[in-house]
Write a protein that holds these residues in place. Structure first.
Motif, PDB file in Angstrom:
ATOM      1  N   THR A  78       0.905  -1.307  -0.078  1.00 60.75           N
ATOM      2  CA  THR A  78      -0.091   0.112   0.148  1.00 60.75           C
ATOM      3  C   THR A  78       0.846   1.270   0.023  1.00 60.75           C
ATOM      4  O   THR A  78       2.007   1.088   0.448  1.00 60.75           O
ATOM      5  CB  THR A  78      -0.971  -0.045   1.309  1.00 60.75           C
ATOM      6  N   TYR A  79       0.297   2.225  -0.390  1.00 61.98           N
ATOM      7  CA  TYR A  79       0.910   3.749  -0.545  1.00 61.98           C
ATOM      8  C   TYR A  79       0.147   4.669   0.224  1.00 61.98           C
ATOM      9  O   TYR A  79      -0.892   4.859  -0.082  1.00 61.98           O
ATOM     10  CB  TYR A  79       1.354   3.927  -1.856  1.00 61.98           C
ATOM     11  N   PRO A  80       0.615   5.135   1.361  1.00 58.18           N
ATOM     12  CA  PRO A  80      -0.035   6.141   1.874  1.00 58.18           C
ATOM     13  C   PRO A  80      -0.254   7.487   1.319  1.00 58.18           C
ATOM     14  O   PRO A  80       0.591   7.378   0.412  1.00 58.18           O
ATOM     15  CB  PRO A  80       0.317   6.142   3.390  1.00 58.18           C
ATOM     16  N   ILE A  81      -1.023   8.478   1.791  1.00 61.40           N
ATOM     17  CA  ILE A  81      -1.174   9.593   1.103  1.00 61.40           C
ATOM     18  C   ILE A  81       0.031  10.303   1.606  1.00 61.40           C
ATOM     19  O   ILE A  81       0.293  10.398   2.873  1.00 61.40           O
ATOM     20  CB  ILE A  81      -2.452  10.431   1.567  1.00 61.40           C
ATOM     21  N   CYS A  82       0.738  11.199   0.666  1.00 57.43           N
ATOM     22  CA  CYS A  82       1.879  11.950   1.160  1.00 57.43           C
ATOM     23  C   CYS A  82       1.601  13.180   2.008  1.00 57.43           C
ATOM     24  O   CYS A  82       0.581  13.686   2.011  1.00 57.43           O
ATOM     25  CB  CYS A  82       2.417  12.603  -0.269  1.00 57.43           C
ATOM     26  N   LYS A  83       2.652  13.435   3.061  1.00 56.80           N
ATOM     27  CA  LYS A  83       2.482  14.418   3.804  1.00 56.80           C
ATOM     28  C   LYS A  83       2.963  15.786   3.321  1.00 56.80           C
ATOM     29  O   LYS A  83       3.761  15.417   2.207  1.00 56.80           O
ATOM     30  CB  LYS A  83       3.144  14.095   5.099  1.00 56.80           C
ATOM     31  N   ARG A  84       2.980  16.808   3.867  1.00 53.78           N
ATOM     32  CA  ARG A  84       3.588  17.865   3.029  1.00 53.78           C
ATOM     33  C   ARG A  84       4.947  17.785   3.169  1.00 53.78           C
ATOM     34  O   ARG A  84       5.762  17.445   4.265  1.00 53.78           O
ATOM     35  CB  ARG A  84       3.141  19.207   3.976  1.00 53.78           C
ATOM     36  N   GLY A  85       5.705  18.026   1.837  1.00 57.60           N
ATOM     37  CA  GLY A  85       7.073  17.825   1.692  1.00 57.60           C
ATOM     38  C   GLY A  85       7.614  16.448   1.338  1.00 57.60           C
ATOM     39  O   GLY A  85       8.862  16.143   1.284  1.00 57.60           O
ATOM     40  N   GLN A  86       6.649  15.350   1.635  1.00 55.57           N
ATOM     41  CA  GLN A  86       6.900  14.277   1.309  1.00 55.57           C
ATOM     42  C   GLN A  86       6.642  13.771  -0.159  1.00 55.57           C
ATOM     43  O   GLN A  86       5.623  14.140  -0.550  1.00 55.57           O
ATOM     44  CB  GLN A  86       6.346  13.149   2.368  1.00 55.57           C
ATOM     45  N   TYR A  87       7.608  13.141  -0.870  1.00 59.61           N
ATOM     46  CA  TYR A  87       7.295  12.759  -2.413  1.00 59.61           C
ATOM     47  C   TYR A  87       7.793  11.487  -2.544  1.00 59.61           C
ATOM     48  O   TYR A  87       7.325  10.782  -3.383  1.00 59.61           O
ATOM     49  CB  TYR A  87       8.351  13.705  -3.148  1.00 59.61           C
ATOM     50  N   ASN A  89       7.557   7.133  -1.518  1.00 60.68           N
ATOM     51  CA  ASN A  89       7.109   5.965  -1.062  1.00 60.68           C
ATOM     52  C   ASN A  89       5.582   6.361  -0.378  1.00 60.68           C
ATOM     53  O   ASN A  89       4.903   5.947   0.467  1.00 60.68           O
ATOM     54  CB  ASN A  89       7.633   5.224   0.267  1.00 60.68           C
ATOM     55  N   CYS A  90       4.752   7.423  -1.445  1.00 64.27           N
ATOM     56  CA  CYS A  90       3.499   7.691  -1.061  1.00 64.27           C
ATOM     57  C   CYS A  90       2.872   8.064  -2.351  1.00 64.27           C
ATOM     58  O   CYS A  90       3.406   8.173  -3.320  1.00 64.27           O
ATOM     59  CB  CYS A  90       3.563   8.771  -0.149  1.00 64.27           C
ATOM     60  N   ARG A  91       1.666   8.344  -2.158  1.00 63.51           N
ATOM     61  CA  ARG A  91       0.707   8.886  -3.438  1.00 63.51           C
ATOM     62  C   ARG A  91       0.360  10.131  -3.259  1.00 63.51           C
ATOM     63  O   ARG A  91      -0.022  10.671  -2.120  1.00 63.51           O
ATOM     64  CB  ARG A  91      -0.354   7.941  -3.769  1.00 63.51           C
ATOM     65  N   GLN A  92       0.113  10.859  -4.335  1.00 63.14           N
ATOM     66  CA  GLN A  92      -0.222  12.204  -4.363  1.00 63.14           C
ATOM     67  C   GLN A  92      -1.768  12.368  -3.934  1.00 63.14           C
ATOM     68  O   GLN A  92      -2.503  11.452  -4.418  1.00 63.14           O
ATOM     69  CB  GLN A  92      -0.013  13.109  -5.720  1.00 63.14           C
ATOM     70  N   ARG A  93      -2.017  13.562  -3.497  1.00 67.29           N
ATOM     71  CA  ARG A  93      -3.796  13.708  -3.280  1.00 67.29           C
ATOM     72  C   ARG A  93      -4.308  13.944  -4.651  1.00 67.29           C
ATOM     73  O   ARG A  93      -3.568  14.674  -5.299  1.00 67.29           O
ATOM     74  CB  ARG A  93      -3.809  14.529  -2.324  1.00 67.29           C
ATOM     75  N   GLY A  94      -5.360  13.503  -4.937  1.00 67.56           N
ATOM     76  CA  GLY A  94      -6.261  13.632  -6.114  1.00 67.56           C
ATOM     77  C   GLY A  94      -6.559  15.007  -6.003  1.00 67.56           C
ATOM     78  O   GLY A  94      -7.227  15.620  -4.904  1.00 67.56           O
ATOM     79  N   GLY A  95      -6.980  15.788  -6.954  1.00 61.41           N
ATOM     80  CA  GLY A  95      -7.816  16.812  -6.820  1.00 61.41           C
ATOM     81  C   GLY A  95      -7.432  18.074  -7.526  1.00 61.41           C
ATOM     82  O   GLY A  95      -7.686  19.334  -7.525  1.00 61.41           O
TER      83      GLY A  95
END
Length: 95
Positions: A78-87, A89-95
């Motif tokens: 699974t890939y969690p939602i990215c936090k601010r400044g993290q790029y 091992n995560c996925r970008q928020r849609g929108g």
């Protein structure tokens, strides 16, 4: 002329705080599971002593392909939602 000078002085007096620049927020230092604790810096220096000036440098090219030398990491479950400044091992928020 006095009116122009007065208007300029009032502009400087009232507009300066609003136009003041603030330092940007630095992204938090996000540590992920795959990143080593000390970063990617070498554990030991490359040379124990600096090379002597004028020494012959021999370049030996690698026989590996880029895919062999730098294999891609295996996908995560699974890939969690990215936090601010993290790029990573995560996925970008849609929108």
């Amino acid at each position: 002329m006095k009116l122009i000078a007065l208007a300029a002085a009032s502009f400087v007096a009232f507009a300066t705080p609003a136009m003041a620049q603030t330092a940007p927020d630095e992204p938090p230092n996000v540590q992920t599971v795959d990143d080593p604790k000390g970063g990617y810096q070498p554990a030991a220096p490359l040379f124990s002593t600096p090379p002597t000036p004028g020494a012959q440098v021999i370049f030996v090219p690698s026989t590996q392909t880029p895919a062999q030398a730098y294999p891609p990491p295996p996908p995560q479950a699974t890939y969690p939602i990215c936090k601010r400044g993290q790029y990573d091992n995560c996925r970008q928020r849609g929108g």
